[in-house]
Design a protein around this motif. Structure first.
Motif, short mmCIF file in Angstrom:
data_model
loop_
_atom_site.label_atom_id
_atom_site.label_comp_id
_atom_site.label_asym_id
_atom_site.label_seq_id
_atom_site.Cartn_x
_atom_site.Cartn_y
_atom_site.Cartn_z
N PRO A 56 102.18 43.26 23.68
CA PRO A 56 101.85 41.93 23.16
C PRO A 56 103.09 41.06 23.07
O PRO A 56 104.17 41.52 22.71
CB PRO A 56 101.25 42.22 21.79
CG PRO A 56 101.72 43.57 21.43
CD PRO A 56 101.98 44.30 22.70
N GLN A 57 102.93 39.80 23.37
CA GLN A 57 104.05 38.86 23.33
C GLN A 57 104.26 38.30 21.92
O GLN A 57 105.34 37.88 21.58
CB GLN A 57 103.80 37.71 24.32
CG GLN A 57 103.68 38.18 25.75
CD GLN A 57 104.95 38.86 26.25
OE1 GLN A 57 106.06 38.44 25.95
NE2 GLN A 57 104.77 39.92 27.02
N GLN A 58 103.23 38.27 21.13
CA GLN A 58 103.36 37.81 19.76
C GLN A 58 102.44 38.64 18.87
O GLN A 58 101.51 39.26 19.34
CB GLN A 58 103.00 36.33 19.63
CG GLN A 58 101.56 36.02 20.01
CD GLN A 58 101.31 34.53 19.95
OE1 GLN A 58 102.24 33.77 19.84
NE2 GLN A 58 100.06 34.14 20.02
N GLY A 59 102.76 38.68 17.58
CA GLY A 59 101.98 39.47 16.66
C GLY A 59 102.84 40.59 16.09
O GLY A 59 104.04 40.68 16.31
N PHE A 60 102.19 41.46 15.35
CA PHE A 60 102.90 42.55 14.68
C PHE A 60 102.54 43.88 15.34
O PHE A 60 101.40 44.11 15.74
CB PHE A 60 102.51 42.62 13.20
CG PHE A 60 102.94 41.41 12.42
CD1 PHE A 60 104.26 41.23 12.08
CD2 PHE A 60 102.01 40.46 12.04
CE1 PHE A 60 104.66 40.13 11.36
CE2 PHE A 60 102.40 39.35 11.32
CZ PHE A 60 103.73 39.17 10.98
N LEU A 61 103.51 44.72 15.41
CA LEU A 61 103.28 46.07 15.88
C LEU A 61 103.36 46.97 14.65
O LEU A 61 104.36 46.98 13.93
CB LEU A 61 104.34 46.48 16.91
CG LEU A 61 104.23 47.90 17.46
CD1 LEU A 61 102.91 48.06 18.19
CD2 LEU A 61 105.39 48.21 18.37
N TYR A 62 102.32 47.69 14.38
CA TYR A 62 102.24 48.49 13.16
C TYR A 62 101.98 49.94 13.54
O TYR A 62 101.09 50.23 14.34
CB TYR A 62 101.11 47.97 12.27
CG TYR A 62 100.94 48.75 11.01
CD1 TYR A 62 101.85 48.63 9.97
CD2 TYR A 62 99.88 49.61 10.85
CE1 TYR A 62 101.70 49.34 8.80
CE2 TYR A 62 99.71 50.33 9.68
CZ TYR A 62 100.63 50.19 8.66
OH TYR A 62 100.48 50.90 7.50
N SER A 63 102.77 50.82 12.98
CA SER A 63 102.60 52.24 13.22
C SER A 63 102.73 52.97 11.89
O SER A 63 103.61 52.68 11.10
CB SER A 63 103.67 52.75 14.19
OG SER A 63 103.56 54.15 14.34
N GLU A 64 101.84 53.91 11.65
CA GLU A 64 101.85 54.66 10.39
C GLU A 64 101.86 56.15 10.71
O GLU A 64 101.03 56.64 11.47
CB GLU A 64 100.62 54.32 9.57
CG GLU A 64 100.59 55.00 8.24
CD GLU A 64 99.37 54.58 7.43
OE1 GLU A 64 99.09 55.28 6.45
OE2 GLU A 64 98.71 53.60 7.79
N ASN A 65 102.81 56.85 10.13
CA ASN A 65 102.89 58.29 10.32
C ASN A 65 102.44 58.98 9.04
O ASN A 65 103.03 58.80 7.99
CB ASN A 65 104.33 58.73 10.64
CG ASN A 65 104.78 58.22 11.98
OD1 ASN A 65 103.97 58.08 12.88
ND2 ASN A 65 106.06 57.96 12.12
#
Length: 66
Positions: free
Chosen positions: A17-26
């Motif tokens: 994605p060019q804009q927005g948030f990248l969210y990762s949860e471990n």
């Protein structure tokens, strides 16, 4: 059971994605806790064994006196 086993390689296009948030949860799958130590003999069993030893000692003492 007459399926043909052909190796097909599929290409997967990666979309960044060019804009927005990248969210990762471990999240851990396992929660480890302290091991609980259990006595090899229960308190009741230890008391019974002590009573039996005391009774045997008294019997031996009585036999020595006779």
């Amino acid at each position: 059971m007459s399926e043909t086993t052909e190796k097909t390689s599929e290409r997967i296009n990666i979309v960044i994605p060019q804009q927005g948030f990248l969210y990762s949860e471990n999240k851990p799958h396992y929660i480890l806790c302290k091991p609980k130590l259990m006595p090899l003999k229960s308190v009741t069993l230890e008391k019974l064994e002590k009573m039996q030893k005391d009774a045997e000692m008294k019997m031996k003492e009585m036999q020595k006196d006779d």
